[in-house]
Design a protein around this motif. Structure first.
Motif, PDB file in Angstrom:
ATOM      1  N   ILE A  36       0.830  -1.207   0.000  1.00 29.60           N
ATOM      2  CA  ILE A  36       0.000   0.000   0.000  1.00 29.60           C
ATOM      3  C   ILE A  36       0.857   1.246   0.000  1.00 29.60           C
ATOM      4  O   ILE A  36       0.639   2.172  -0.766  1.00 29.60           O
ATOM      5  CB  ILE A  36      -0.922  -0.016   1.245  1.00 29.60           C
ATOM      6  N   LEU A  39       2.470   1.772  -3.472  1.00 28.74           N
ATOM      7  CA  LEU A  39       1.571   2.337  -4.483  1.00 28.74           C
ATOM      8  C   LEU A  39       1.336   3.826  -4.222  1.00 28.74           C
ATOM      9  O   LEU A  39       1.353   4.638  -5.151  1.00 28.74           O
ATOM     10  CB  LEU A  39       0.238   1.580  -4.489  1.00 28.74           C
ATOM     11  N   ALA A  40       1.135   4.170  -2.961  1.00 33.11           N
ATOM     12  CA  ALA A  40       0.920   5.572  -2.628  1.00 33.11           C
ATOM     13  C   ALA A  40       2.151   6.393  -3.000  1.00 33.11           C
ATOM     14  O   ALA A  40       2.040   7.477  -3.582  1.00 33.11           O
ATOM     15  CB  ALA A  40       0.601   5.728  -1.142  1.00 33.11           C
TER      16      ALA A  40
ATOM     17  N   ALA C  84      -5.446   1.972  -3.036  1.00 33.58           N
ATOM     18  CA  ALA C  84      -4.310   1.781  -2.133  1.00 33.58           C
ATOM     19  C   ALA C  84      -3.834   3.118  -1.585  1.00 33.58           C
ATOM     20  O   ALA C  84      -3.585   3.261  -0.384  1.00 33.58           O
ATOM     21  CB  ALA C  84      -3.167   1.079  -2.880  1.00 33.58           C
ATOM     22  N   THR C  85      -3.729   4.123  -2.468  1.00 33.47           N
ATOM     23  CA  THR C  85      -3.270   5.432  -2.001  1.00 33.47           C
ATOM     24  C   THR C  85      -4.257   6.030  -1.013  1.00 33.47           C
ATOM     25  O   THR C  85      -3.872   6.591   0.017  1.00 33.47           O
ATOM     26  CB  THR C  85      -3.090   6.381  -3.203  1.00 33.47           C
ATOM     27  N   ILE C  87      -6.325   4.448   0.932  1.00 33.16           N
ATOM     28  CA  ILE C  87      -6.224   3.720   2.203  1.00 33.16           C
ATOM     29  C   ILE C  87      -4.989   4.173   2.962  1.00 33.16           C
ATOM     30  O   ILE C  87      -5.037   4.434   4.161  1.00 33.16           O
ATOM     31  CB  ILE C  87      -6.169   2.195   1.954  1.00 33.16           C
ATOM     32  N   TYR C  88      -3.883   4.316   2.232  1.00 33.93           N
ATOM     33  CA  TYR C  88      -2.661   4.741   2.918  1.00 33.93           C
ATOM     34  C   TYR C  88      -2.889   6.104   3.571  1.00 33.93           C
ATOM     35  O   TYR C  88      -2.569   6.311   4.734  1.00 33.93           O
ATOM     36  CB  TYR C  88      -1.474   4.818   1.949  1.00 33.93           C
ATOM     37  N   TYR C  92      -3.213   4.718   7.236  1.00 37.59           N
ATOM     38  CA  TYR C  92      -1.860   4.445   7.721  1.00 37.59           C
ATOM     39  C   TYR C  92      -1.016   5.688   7.918  1.00 37.59           C
ATOM     40  O   TYR C  92      -0.167   5.732   8.794  1.00 37.59           O
ATOM     41  CB  TYR C  92      -1.129   3.500   6.750  1.00 37.59           C
ATOM     42  N   ILE C 196      -9.730  -3.306   7.277  1.00 36.75           N
ATOM     43  CA  ILE C 196      -9.840  -2.466   6.082  1.00 36.75           C
ATOM     44  C   ILE C 196     -10.542  -3.215   4.959  1.00 36.75           C
ATOM     45  O   ILE C 196     -11.481  -2.700   4.344  1.00 36.75           O
ATOM     46  CB  ILE C 196      -8.438  -1.985   5.643  1.00 36.75           C
TER      47      ILE C 196
END
Lengths: 342, 271, 308
Positions: A36, A39-40, C84-85, C87-88, C92, C196
């Motif tokens: 994750i 990708l970010a 993904a971005t 969620i990050y 996170y 998640i």
């Protein structure tokens, strides 16, 4: 709803525990977290990559032209020379002043039209209309925003350009300016008109958000002071929504600067430096904004120096747009701080 | 319960009628609805000039609704409907012909939350002046601003930062700024909708002192949840329960010799 | 005096609202009046021909297919990346320099003009290393270059273009999931990952679908990226028949057109000069976009009702 979710979560937890072979190790968890993050990070690195790539590709242009790239004109002629130059003697010097001025004039012109109209429409949507009229206005705005730029270009080419050349231009004018440029309907004015319609939905949408975010307490306070509804809107609501409206305007400016296809279709596609000394004919000057130049000259992209020149256009565009994006945040927070909202 | 409330309405009816010239607001047979829900039942009342009238009662009993009728603020609520008459200076303000703008110039209002505009303190005060008195000269505006800030006991605290945002001063100061702002339009009647509910005790004190001081010049109507506050500052009190006035009269009468069980229970904190 | 000023201002506001409505409708009506003659069953089901004869110009089957391919592949690339971005960023990311840089970077990326993304694609995908996505240029001595134009390449450009928008919409959807859901799941002993995937993402489904539809709308409407990364050929250039199962990889590695480039091509600005066909294709494009918007509205409004 909440209970249902808790139940489903509980079920999944149990499933993980019951099926031993399916139990997921902490290693998998940290791998997933890493993916994750990767990708970010890739998304964030993109902007740097874009900048580096097109800067590298156009480096020869910048090192050969220096500051002259933004202070001199003659792009059209230089492209022609580069096209005909022998392969061992390529042309690296380009002057893009007329492109930059073309970009700025079309965008600025469109903003002058679209900002008051957009804020006015937003006021009508938020404060003065209700029921079907409000819904109707909202969906018209959304549709205007969704129409692809190539269709705006097509409509401009078939409707606005013939209108200008048929009604606003005379033969005498065309004769008089023949030594500078050809006066067809394809002009800065056509570009401004089409661009206004393209950016007005953006101004409306962001102004609507900003006006809706103004607390109703301000409106009540103003009404209770014996101020009319309209004066409340102009004196209290719009000033309180200022930061959001400004953000919308800057975003719209970015859109205008970056618009390529529609403008390449209607704005004349010729890198003339518009001059105010021509009076109102200034508006009928054919211009070539930076973004349209890339589309327009892309057929000749196989010539390395022309390719590099187009990449240089891209670098200038990217710098302008990134500057605006960063400005949005800064201006927004400065305005809000001065108002005491932060 | 309702029948009991209705019989106790008689308590009000026995009160002596106040002479017209001393009445600031006269309310007759006011009923009000939000949509289909009735929120005020047959309210009758006289509010006297140069006195502080306090509306007390548990929340949701219609005090604020009635207060907002006095300056037509309920116009902004689409489903609101009103019957009956409310007279200020012998003109009925509930009719369609009555202009809400000129009513609001006569009847100022301060809200529960301080609602100073997100502008400088100076602009907060200047805006209503220039809007209501268009042909006023600059020096006069400055004079009014200073005067009203002094009236609201705020001048000394903010004189150095009068051009800074009004949202940067404390809640209590903001509420006094709102009072000063209301005073700039020279109203006759001042409405306060729980002005101290968001404030600390010290700020509350300052505002209460202010209210007592300005009642010489104005008529004050205040909605409050705080019985102690009503005891400290009110001259007259009206006790509301479920959309009706259960009891009203001078503060001494209401607090010392409550006539109804409802009021007694309210004063002892049981409702 | 003040009354005149106020009524002038009000009339201006009403006038601009009126112009917004009129502009919207006149564009649609204009397109329909100019293009309805072009639309027929044949127009929708035949491939275009590069010819000067209007009778033999064919239809818009392959441009529609091109739009479809690019939209689907583009979204398939952008969506997992964006989720993904999102969620990050919402689950996170700690409050530190890296996170604020990430946010600024995505902001700036959303302000990058599509034409700049297009030339970035040109710069990147003409590198010989990426030749497998299009084809290598052969026959020119010393030119070690990839062709850099294909459906694959174009879809990737599109993915980059819509990425910031899809991230933003997904992030809002994920952030809108109440903290209590997460806490409930974590309290039951579920790991952060399964919280998640099993709780947060399903609850944010509606917002994510909206993000997909908005992203698709942007891809369908874009011309600049198609122009530079798919090129100006009006027909499918892969082995024929392009739709055949055996040829799918070659089709995607070769070029073609989309509805937007078809319109550009057939307008007086392009080479075709068959404006009626351009208007016909515009009608089809507008209808697709209106349909997408309606679906997005429908999903949005159903969500709003359910949450009340």
């Amino acid at each position: 709803m909440e209970k249902l979710l808790i139940d489903s979560a509980a079920k999944h937890v149990n499933v993980n525990k019951n099926k031993k072979g399916f139990k997921i190790s902490p290693l998998f968890d940290s791998l997933w977290e890493f993916m994750i993050f990767l990708l970010a990070a890739m998304g964030a690195l993109l902007i740097i990559m874009i900048f580096l790539f097109i800067l590298l590709k156009s480096w020869k242009i910048f090192s050969a032209s220096g500051l002259q790239i933004i202070t001199t004109t003659g792009f059209e002629e230089q492209i022609r020379q580069a096209y005909n130059a022998p392969a061992d003697l390529p042309v690296w010097k380009f002057g893009m002043l007329s492109l930059i001025v073309g970009t700025i004039t079309t965008t600025l012109g469109a903003l002058i039209v679209a900002v008051p109209a957009g804020v006015g429409t937003a006021v009508i949507i938020c404060e003065m209309s209700s029921g079907w009229l409000k819904r109707f206005l909202e969906s018209s705005t959304r549709l205007l925003a969704a129409i692809p730029s190539v269709i705006y270009g097509l409509v401009g080419l078939m409707l606005v350009v013939p209108f200008i050349s048929g009604n606003l231009l005379t033969v005498e004018m065309q004769m008089k300016y023949l030594e500078y440029f050809q006066l067809t309907g394809n002009s800065m004015l056509a570009g401004i008109i089409i661009l206004s319609f393209m950016i007005v939905p953006m101004v409306i949408a962001l102004s609507v958000d900003a006006i809706n975010a103004v607390p109703k307490e301000y409106r009540e306070a103003s009404l209770a002071l014996g101020i009319t509804k309209w004066r409340t809107i102009t004196l209290v609501v719009i000033p309180a929504a200022k930061s959001g409206i400004l953000a919308g305007v800057i975003l719209a400016a970015g859109r205008g600067i970056g618009e390529a296809i529609a403008l390449s279709m209607v704005s004349g596609a010729s890198a003339v430096l518009p001059s105010l000394s021509h009076g109102f004919v200034f508006l009928f000057t054919p211009v070539l904004p930076l973004a349209s130049a890339i589309v327009n000259k892309s057929q000749a992209i196989s010539i390395p120096s022309i390719e590099a020149a187009l990449f240089a256009c891209g670098v200038i565009l990217l710098v302008m747009c990134s500057f605006l994006s960063i400005c949005t945040k800064i201006i927004e927070s400065v305005v809000r701080r001065r108002q005491g909202l932060e | 319960m309702i029948s009991k409330v209705q019989t106790e309405q008689a308590v009000f009816d026995r009160e002596p009628v106040i002479p017209e010239e001393k009445t600031a607001i006269s309310i007759r047979k006011v009923n009000a609805w939000y949509g289909n829900k009735q929120v005020l039942f047959d309210v009758n009342m006289q509010i006297k000039k140069h006195r502080i009238m306090a509306f007390i009662g548990p929340s949701g009993c219609g005090k604020t609704t009635l207060l907002r009728c006095f300056n037509r603020m309920n116009d902004t609520i689409r489903s609101f409907r009103l019957e009956g008459t409310i007279k200020i200076n012998d003109t009925d303000i509930t009719t369609k012909q009555a202009d809400p703008i000129s009513i609001r110039r006569k009847v100022g209002m301060v809200f529960q939350q301080p609602n100073s505009f997100p502008m400088s303190i100076h602009r907060n005060l200047k805006l209503p002046i220039t809007e209501n008195f268009p042909n006023i000269d600059k020096a006069k505006i400055e004079q009014i601003i200073k005067q009203k800030l002094q009236d609201a006991n705020l001048y000394d605290e903010v004189k150095d930062r009068i051009n800074r945002s009004a949202l940067k001063i404390s809640g209590g100061q903001q509420q006094r700024l709102c009072i000063a702002r209301m005073l700039t339009i020279e109203p006759e009647i001042l409405l306060f909708d729980e002005p101290c509910s968001a404030l600390d005790p010290l700020s509350t004190n300052k505002i209460e002192d202010l209210l007592v001081r300005i009642k010489e010049k104005y008529t004050v109507v205040i909605v409050t949840h705080n019985i102690e506050q009503a005891r400290r500052i009110a001259d007259d009190v009206a006790f509301f329960y479920e959309g009706r006035i259960v009891e009203s009269g001078t503060a001494e009468n209401i607090f010392l010799v409550p006539q109804t069980e409802l009021l007694e229970r309210y004063l002892s904190g049981k409702i | 005096m003040n009354k005149i000023r106020d009524s002038l201002q009000q009339s201006f506001a009403w006038l601009s609202a009126l112009i917004t409505i009129v502009a919207c409708f006149s564009i649609i009506v204009f397109l329909f009046l100019k293009g309805y003659k072009a639309i027929s069953f044949e127009f929708l089901t035949t491939n275009p021909n590069p010819t000067f004869q209007a009778q033999e110009a064919g239809g818009i089957l392959s441009p529609m297919a091109g739009t479809f391919l690019i939209t689907i592949i583009g979204i398939l690339i952008a969506l997992p990346w964006a989720i993904a971005t999102a969620i990050y960023l919402s689950e996170y990311a700690k409050k530190n320099l890296i996170t604020s840089y990430l946010k600024i970077a995505i902001d700036v990326l959303s302000g990058v003009p599509t034409i700049v993304i297009a030339i970035f694609g040109v710069a990147l995908f003409t590198m010989p290393a990426f030749g497998f996505l299009s084809s290598m240029i052969e026959g020119i001595e010393g030119a070690n270059k990839a062709f850099g134009k294909s459906f694959f390449v174009c879809s990737m450009g599109m993915a980059v273009m819509v990425l910031p928008y899809v991230i933003k919409t997904c992030e809002e959807a994920v952030k809108a999931v109440p903290v209590s859901y997460r806490e409930a799941s974590l309290a039951l002993g579920a790991s952060k990952r399964s919280t998640i995937t099993k709780v947060v993402l399903p609850s944010a489904k509606r917002g994510i679908i909206t993000a997909v539809i908005l992203g698709m709308g942007r891809i369908i409407g874009d011309t600049a990226i198609v122009w530079l990364l798919l090129g100006g050929s009006i027909r499918m250039t892969g082995p024929q028949p392009w739709w055949h199962f055996a040829n799918w990889l070659d089709t995607l590695k070769n070029t073609g057109s989309t509805l937007t480039t078809y319109i550009f091509f057939n307008s007086p600005a392009g080479e075709g000069n068959k404006a009626e066909l351009a208007f016909g294709a515009s009608i089809v494009l507008i209808i697709i976009i209106i349909l997408l918007n309606t679906v997005a509205d429908f999903i949005g409004s159903r969500g709003a009702v359910k949450e009340e």
